[in-house]
Design an enzyme around this catalytic site. Structure first.
Site: not given
Length: 338
Positions: A150, A152, A176, A202, A252
């Site tokens: 991820d 982020h 991700e 997300e 998520h």
């Protein structure tokens, strides 16, 4: 339900309180009708706060309806499409990954090695350390486990391309939010440049937000958060849209066991489920926490969401004050994403 925006819990609570007059006195079993009314009667629609409030309400309404009828929510959504639900655990270091593997997990997620917040472009040393850290996780997990990574949304497009190329030999399960989620066109460019699956969702809300992700081919793995994207009602529709685009769903969930329980109900009722994120199986929250067996959770058989909260154990977890991190460049003090 679990209506919350990380770092904005009090704001969401106010949104719930403002919605309460509509709900009081109405039949809670008209779940989709209430979703439509709450969403559409707000002239300023969507966004993280209002959609998260709606998500938590939606989860609670499905739980009420399932308990009233004595069946799990997935039975109300057409019956189970699978016998068990795969879950993944967070593990950023080899030792922790081995511990989680010993507990029964076979899929994991990590972030990139972080010696400091990533800059717009980075040195070969930085890129090499990211690849080396992931390679160490791969070695600890072995070739039969899956590991997603991820970014982020904190990596620049220029650096994301370089990091993904460095990670490709180690075959992450997915990458991700390789870049900030606000530009799906740019994420689609990233996706076209690699054979690794790109995941996002997300911070995408409702079917309308995910429509753009699919139309632009920005990701092949969608990650709606059932506490943010519109709840169970909306996640089911998003999954149907994804199926038509040959995309899979990996809900998520960095939150609590109500979010996990909602995700499990969706996983059990759609054909294109991939894996469910979790950070707690409900220990200290639920009377009967979930249990991992060979990387999977058994389908809950209880009515509604299939869980019961343990009020006594939860007493010390109320009114927490979680806050978002504040990241700054160590050299010049400028604001950085985290």
């Amino acid at each position: 339900g679990e209506p919350v925006v990380e770092g904005r819990a009090l704001t969401v609570r106010t949104a719930i309180e403002e919605t309460a007059p509509y709900l009081i006195g109405k039949d809670p079993r008209r779940v989709v009708h209430h979703w439509q009314a709450i969403y559409r009667h707000a002239f300023y629609r969507g966004g993280p706060i209002l959609t998260s409030a709606l998500s938590g309400i939606d989860q609670a309404l499905w739980d009420i309806k399932g308990k009233a009828l004595g069946v799990p929510v997935y039975e109300l959504l057409g019956g189970p499409t699978r016998d068990r639900v795969r879950v993944y655990a967070h593990a950023g270091k080899p030792d922790l990954l081995k511990q989680k593997k010993a507990l029964g997990f076979t899929a994991f997620k990590c972030g990139p090695f972080k010696m400091r917040p990533a800059r717009f472009v980075e040195t070969p040393t930085f890129v090499g350390k990211v690849a080396e850290a992931f390679a160490a996780l791969r070695e600890a997990a072995g070739p039969d486990c899956d590991i997603g990574i991820d970014f982020h949304g904190a990596i620049s497009p220029a650096l994301a391309k370089v990091l993904i190329k460095a990670l490709e030999p180690h075959l992450p399960m997915f990458v991700e939010e390789p870049i900030n989620c606000q530009d799906h066109g740019l994420m689609a460019e990233i996706a076209r440049g690699t054979h690794l699956p790109i995941a996002t969702g997300e911070r995408v809300y409702t079917k309308w937000g995910f429509r753009e992700v699919l139309e632009k081919k920005a990701a092949i793995i969608l990650q709606p958060d059932l506490c943010h994207a519109g709840g169970i009602t909306e996640a089911r529709l998003i999954a149907g849209m994804a199926e038509a685009h040959y995309a899979s769903i990996a809900p998520h969930n960095p939150l609590g066991p109500i979010s996990l329980a909602s995700g499990v109900q969706i996983a059990a009722s759609i054909p294109n489920f991939l894996c469910q994120e979790q950070v707690t199986l409900g220990e200290g929250y639920l009377k009967a926490p979930f249990k991992v067996r060979e990387g999977y959770l058994d389908l809950p058989t209880g009515p509604g969401l299939g869980i019961e909260l343990d009020d006594a154990q939860m007493a010390d977890k109320i009114d927490h004050e979680w806050k978002n991190r504040e990241e700054y460049d160590a050299d010049d003090g400028s604001v950085m994403d985290w």
